[in-house]
Design a protein around this motif. Structure first.
Motif, mmCIF file in Angstrom:
data_model
loop_
_atom_site.group_PDB
_atom_site.id
_atom_site.type_symbol
_atom_site.label_atom_id
_atom_site.label_comp_id
_atom_site.label_asym_id
_atom_site.label_seq_id
_atom_site.Cartn_x
_atom_site.Cartn_y
_atom_site.Cartn_z
ATOM 1 N N LEU B 55 -11.050 33.485 56.924
ATOM 2 C CA LEU B 55 -9.993 32.995 58.174
ATOM 3 C C LEU B 55 -11.134 32.547 59.183
ATOM 4 C CD1 LEU B 55 -7.755 36.439 58.335
ATOM 5 C CD2 LEU B 55 -7.528 34.398 57.504
ATOM 6 N N HIS B 56 -10.469 31.428 59.264
ATOM 7 C CA HIS B 56 -11.515 31.269 60.909
ATOM 8 C C HIS B 56 -10.361 30.825 62.458
ATOM 9 C CE1 HIS B 56 -9.551 28.078 58.150
ATOM 10 N NE2 HIS B 56 -8.870 27.623 59.428
ATOM 11 N N ASN B 57 -10.492 30.566 63.266
ATOM 12 C CA ASN B 57 -9.724 30.892 64.449
ATOM 13 C C ASN B 57 -9.810 32.048 64.770
ATOM 14 O OD1 ASN B 57 -9.047 27.861 64.538
ATOM 15 N ND2 ASN B 57 -7.647 28.505 62.708
ATOM 16 N N TYR B 58 -11.166 33.010 64.394
ATOM 17 C CA TYR B 58 -11.163 33.825 65.242
ATOM 18 C C TYR B 58 -11.360 34.439 66.201
ATOM 19 C CZ TYR B 58 -13.027 36.282 60.654
ATOM 20 O OH TYR B 58 -13.018 36.697 59.820
ATOM 21 N N GLY B 59 -11.542 33.556 67.307
ATOM 22 C CA GLY B 59 -11.149 33.443 68.915
ATOM 23 C C GLY B 59 -10.206 33.408 68.465
ATOM 24 N N TRP B 60 -9.820 32.714 69.048
ATOM 25 C CA TRP B 60 -7.817 32.499 68.797
ATOM 26 C C TRP B 60 -7.743 34.059 68.631
ATOM 27 C CZ3 TRP B 60 -4.457 28.028 70.671
ATOM 28 C CH2 TRP B 60 -4.771 27.684 70.521
ATOM 29 N N ILE B 61 -7.968 34.446 66.957
ATOM 30 C CA ILE B 61 -6.694 35.603 66.642
ATOM 31 C C ILE B 61 -7.687 36.946 67.580
ATOM 32 C CG2 ILE B 61 -6.744 37.577 65.036
ATOM 33 C CD1 ILE B 61 -7.623 34.994 63.428
ATOM 34 N N ILE B 62 -8.364 36.838 67.832
ATOM 35 C CA ILE B 62 -9.104 37.882 69.108
ATOM 36 C C ILE B 62 -8.941 38.226 70.208
ATOM 37 C CG2 ILE B 62 -10.944 39.299 69.555
ATOM 38 C CD1 ILE B 62 -11.778 39.357 66.610
ATOM 39 N N ALA B 63 -8.705 37.356 70.391
ATOM 40 C CA ALA B 63 -7.870 36.683 72.117
ATOM 41 C C ALA B 63 -6.693 37.539 71.990
ATOM 42 C CB ALA B 63 -8.121 34.753 72.358
ATOM 43 N N GLY B 64 -6.144 36.809 70.768
ATOM 44 C CA GLY B 64 -4.756 36.852 70.954
ATOM 45 C C GLY B 64 -4.241 38.516 71.088
ATOM 46 N N LEU B 65 -5.352 39.304 69.418
ATOM 47 C CA LEU B 65 -5.110 40.495 70.024
ATOM 48 C C LEU B 65 -5.320 41.530 70.931
ATOM 49 C CD1 LEU B 65 -6.839 41.220 66.200
ATOM 50 C CD2 LEU B 65 -4.248 42.030 66.851
ATOM 51 N N LEU B 66 -6.214 40.784 71.592
ATOM 52 C CA LEU B 66 -6.617 41.422 73.457
ATOM 53 C C LEU B 66 -5.149 41.680 74.181
ATOM 54 C CD1 LEU B 66 -10.712 40.573 74.071
ATOM 55 C CD2 LEU B 66 -9.027 42.847 72.963
ATOM 56 N N ILE B 67 -5.364 40.626 73.740
ATOM 57 C CA ILE B 67 -4.058 40.164 74.817
ATOM 58 C C ILE B 67 -2.923 40.619 74.651
ATOM 59 C CG2 ILE B 67 -2.137 38.151 76.190
ATOM 60 C CD1 ILE B 67 -4.275 36.330 75.859
ATOM 61 N N GLY B 68 -2.230 41.009 73.339
ATOM 62 C CA GLY B 68 -1.431 41.418 73.219
ATOM 63 C C GLY B 68 -1.599 43.034 73.280
ATOM 64 N N SER B 69 -3.086 43.859 73.206
ATOM 65 C CA SER B 69 -3.034 45.662 73.096
ATOM 66 C C SER B 69 -3.251 45.232 74.996
ATOM 67 C CB SER B 69 -4.484 45.310 72.683
ATOM 68 O OG SER B 69 -4.725 44.700 71.421
ATOM 69 N N VAL B 70 -3.496 44.440 75.665
ATOM 70 C CA VAL B 70 -3.279 44.909 76.830
ATOM 71 C C VAL B 70 -1.517 45.111 77.857
ATOM 72 C CG1 VAL B 70 -3.595 44.502 79.430
ATOM 73 C CG2 VAL B 70 -5.826 43.895 77.335
ATOM 74 N N ILE B 71 -1.412 44.430 77.271
ATOM 75 C CA ILE B 71 -0.105 44.034 77.285
ATOM 76 C C ILE B 71 0.637 44.998 77.079
ATOM 77 C CG2 ILE B 71 2.541 42.582 77.464
ATOM 78 C CD1 ILE B 71 1.040 40.058 77.524
ATOM 79 N N GLY B 72 0.927 44.935 75.584
ATOM 80 C CA GLY B 72 1.216 46.284 75.452
ATOM 81 C C GLY B 72 0.938 47.567 75.801
ATOM 82 N N PHE B 73 -0.137 47.805 76.112
ATOM 83 C CA PHE B 73 -0.556 49.008 76.412
ATOM 84 C C PHE B 73 0.184 49.625 77.395
ATOM 85 C CE2 PHE B 73 -4.025 52.082 78.260
ATOM 86 C CZ PHE B 73 -4.011 53.232 76.857
ATOM 87 N N ILE B 74 -0.546 48.819 78.466
ATOM 88 C CA ILE B 74 -0.212 48.331 79.978
ATOM 89 C C ILE B 74 1.523 48.491 80.326
ATOM 90 C CG2 ILE B 74 0.232 47.763 82.149
ATOM 91 C CD1 ILE B 74 -2.187 46.651 81.892
#
Lengths: 104, 464
Positions: B55-74
């Motif tokens: 896969l590529h676009n790792y920056g996007w993927i990681i950013a998406g995962l981080l944002i989603g995790s923060v929103i979901g967790f909080i």
């Protein structure tokens, strides 16, 4: 109908998985006390968050000039992650309360 | 290697779901499934290969995962216990939206290379299925969320079901038309199907009464599972397939179980006797009801031998669980035996009351299930009903024309006296009058559950 059959034949393994999973899902859930319906629903809700894997694949295969795919894929990754993380955390919170009253 | 990880992931889902069905192991089961999920996600990120390419676009993927995790967790951590059903509905909607978006992107991918082959057609069909189901689930979940927090009212009108069925039929026919005939205007038609699916999700949930939302959420939950499974077919991905189908079938069974707990059929819930079209016998002449003041209530309860509290949605809305526990300890200290009678569908979701009362540290053994409670009402001096209505409505036993006829209820009328705390005489969520309130042994104690309970506690402390 022939295309459907040939498709099933080509994807025989997946078809097996589908059918067995249906029965498994039914078996696993039957006879659950009604108190647990909500956490169970919430837990199942988190599990269908596996859809995030599809979002990651979409994102990882999008070409760098294809902004539509990038943006939609990015959105999908975020939404899917919220589903997974939020789902498991909320379920855990619900169950935490069952736990605390059990231990007393 | 990756397929091994997917296998482990699938197994953890099965074990997790199984353990969630038992109170003793439920929490561990949830953690196991979460672990499997994390493994599958990490495995996909680092090990996924398509035609030998990672896969590529790792920056996007990681950013998406981080944002989603923060929103979901909080949001999951901070949501109030009472708002949990809404939250689950919203999370479910996001999963549905995710599935729909995947389909949209995949469609965009393949729209240039659409070929007149079986494989291509089947792929298109699956993309359609994932998109339609995901979009319906998303739109429906958002409406369910709005209904649960009171932002959206029930809407029903004549011919609604015919309209709904027609929209659904158009969706299916359009999707089939595009898949089979591959017309040149594919993109526009695809967009039309997407729009119609969103509309269908909305009009599907709109007429269903708020009290039935848990059933609807459970159903939409299984829809999202199926949508996820469509992704599994698309990518030949076994873990998406197992996870999705498992939730799809388990969710369907759970939906049916929930309906059974209310002694109704799924069809009845969806097409809705609760829809509001016919008020049934509600219009019949009602007698007068009797009010009771705080100080009288305090005396009656303070000198009783046995009190059973019946909590309902009113308790949840007023956030009165702590005040309720306070009253209970106070009464216990005076030698009054206090129990709680929990109807399986009290509140807005099964188990709602258990969760609430557990939050206030009410001991587990004080909670009686419906059958136990019904055996104890005859020896009870006072039943205090806190914002519950339909679950104690005797019409469910006696009036065949009532929409809730046949639903098992808490037989509180067997107790010596009944005190009902409600905000007003307005009927409950199902919109039906409750004869219980007009019976001679029933007294009404109006007001917000939390305030009333706090005043009651003060009254008992000060005057008895």
């Amino acid at each position: 109908m022939t295309p459907v059959f040939s498709f099933l034949e080509q994807h025989l393994e997946l078809t097996y998985i589908v059918i067995l999973s249906i029965f498994l899902g039914v078996e696993v859930i039957s006879r659950v006390p009604s108190v647990l319906h909500t956490p169970l629903m919430s837990g199942a809700n988190a599990i269908h968050g596996v859809v995030i894997i599809g979002a990651i694949i979409v994102m990882g295969q999008a070409s760098e000039e294809n902004y539509l795919a990038l943006i939609l894929g990015f959105l999908a990754v975020i939404l899917g992650t919220v589903n997974v993380v939020g789902g498991f955390v909320v379920t855990d919170r619900m169950l935490e309360m069952f736990k605390s009253k059990k231990s007393k | 290697m990756l397929s091994l990880i997917y296998l482990i992931g699938s197994v953890t889902f099965i074990i997790g779901l199984k353990m969630l069905g038992n109170p003793a192991t439920a929490r561990k089961g949830n953690a196991i499934a979460a672990g499997g999920m994390a493994l599958a996600i990490l495995g996909t990120i680092f090990l996924y290969r398509h035609h030998g390419q990672g896969l590529h676009n790792y920056g996007w993927i990681i950013a998406g995962l981080l944002i989603g995790s923060v929103i979901g967790f909080i949001s999951a951590r901070t949501v109030k216990m009472t708002a949990m059903p809404e939250m689950v509905s919203l999370f479910n909607g996001m999963g549905g939206a995710c599935a729909a978006l995947i389909s949209v992107v995949e469609f965009e991918h393949m729209s240039d290379t659409l070929a007149d082959t079986t494989g291509s057609r089947m792929q298109l069909g699956i993309i359609f299925a994932g998109m339609v189901i995901g979009a319906v689930s998303f739109a429906g979940s958002v409406i369910a969320w709005g209904k649960l927090n009171g932002r959206i009212r029930d809407v029903s009108f004549q011919g609604q079901h015919i309209l709904n069925m027609s929209v659904l039929a158009v969706i299916v026919l359009l999707a089939a038309y595009v898949t089979i005939l591959l017309p040149s205007s594919t993109v526009i038609l695809f967009a039309a199907v997407l729009a119609l699916s969103l509309v269908y999700g909305i009009i599907f949930v709109l007429p269903i009464g708020g009290a039935d939302m848990p059933v609807v959420i459970s159903l939409l939950n299984s829809f999202t599972g199926v949508a996820a499974a469509c992704g599994g077919f698309l990518y030949n991905n076994p873990v998406m397939l197992t996870g999705g189908i498992l939730v799809g079938s388990a969710g369907t069974i759970l939906t049916i179980l929930m309906c059974k707990a209310m002694n109704r059929s799924l069809k009845n819930v969806l097409i809705g006797a609760f829809g509001g079209a016919k008020p049934g016998s509600a219009s019949k002449e009602q007698g007068a009801y009797k009010e009771i003041g705080l100080s009288d209530t305090a005396v009656v309860m303070g000198y009783a031998n046995k009190v059973i509290i019946v909590p309902g949605y009113g308790l949840a809305v007023a956030q009165a669980q702590h005040a309720c526990h306070e009253l209970e300890t106070l009464l216990e200290a005076r030698g009054v035996e206090v129990k709680y009678a929990i109807h399986p569908v009290a509140g807005r979701m099964p188990g709602h009351m258990n969760v609430l009362l557990a939050e206030a540290d009410v001991p587990y053994d004080k909670l009686l299930e419906m059958e136990q409670a019904n055996g104890q009402f005859t020896t009870t001096d006072v039943v205090l009903i806190l914002g519950a209505n339909d679950v104690v409505n005797p019409a469910a036993k006696s009036d065949p024309s009532s929409p809730i006829y046949g639903m098992p209820i808490l037989e509180v009328e067997n107790a010596r006296s009944v005190i009902v705390n409600k905000r007003s005489m307005k009927p409950g969520y199902a919109g039906i009058e409750n004869d219980l309130f007009f019976q001679p042994k029933t007294s009404m104690l109006f007001g917000d559950a939390k305030q009333v309970l706090q005043q009651l506690v003060a009254e008992i402390v000060n005057s008895l």
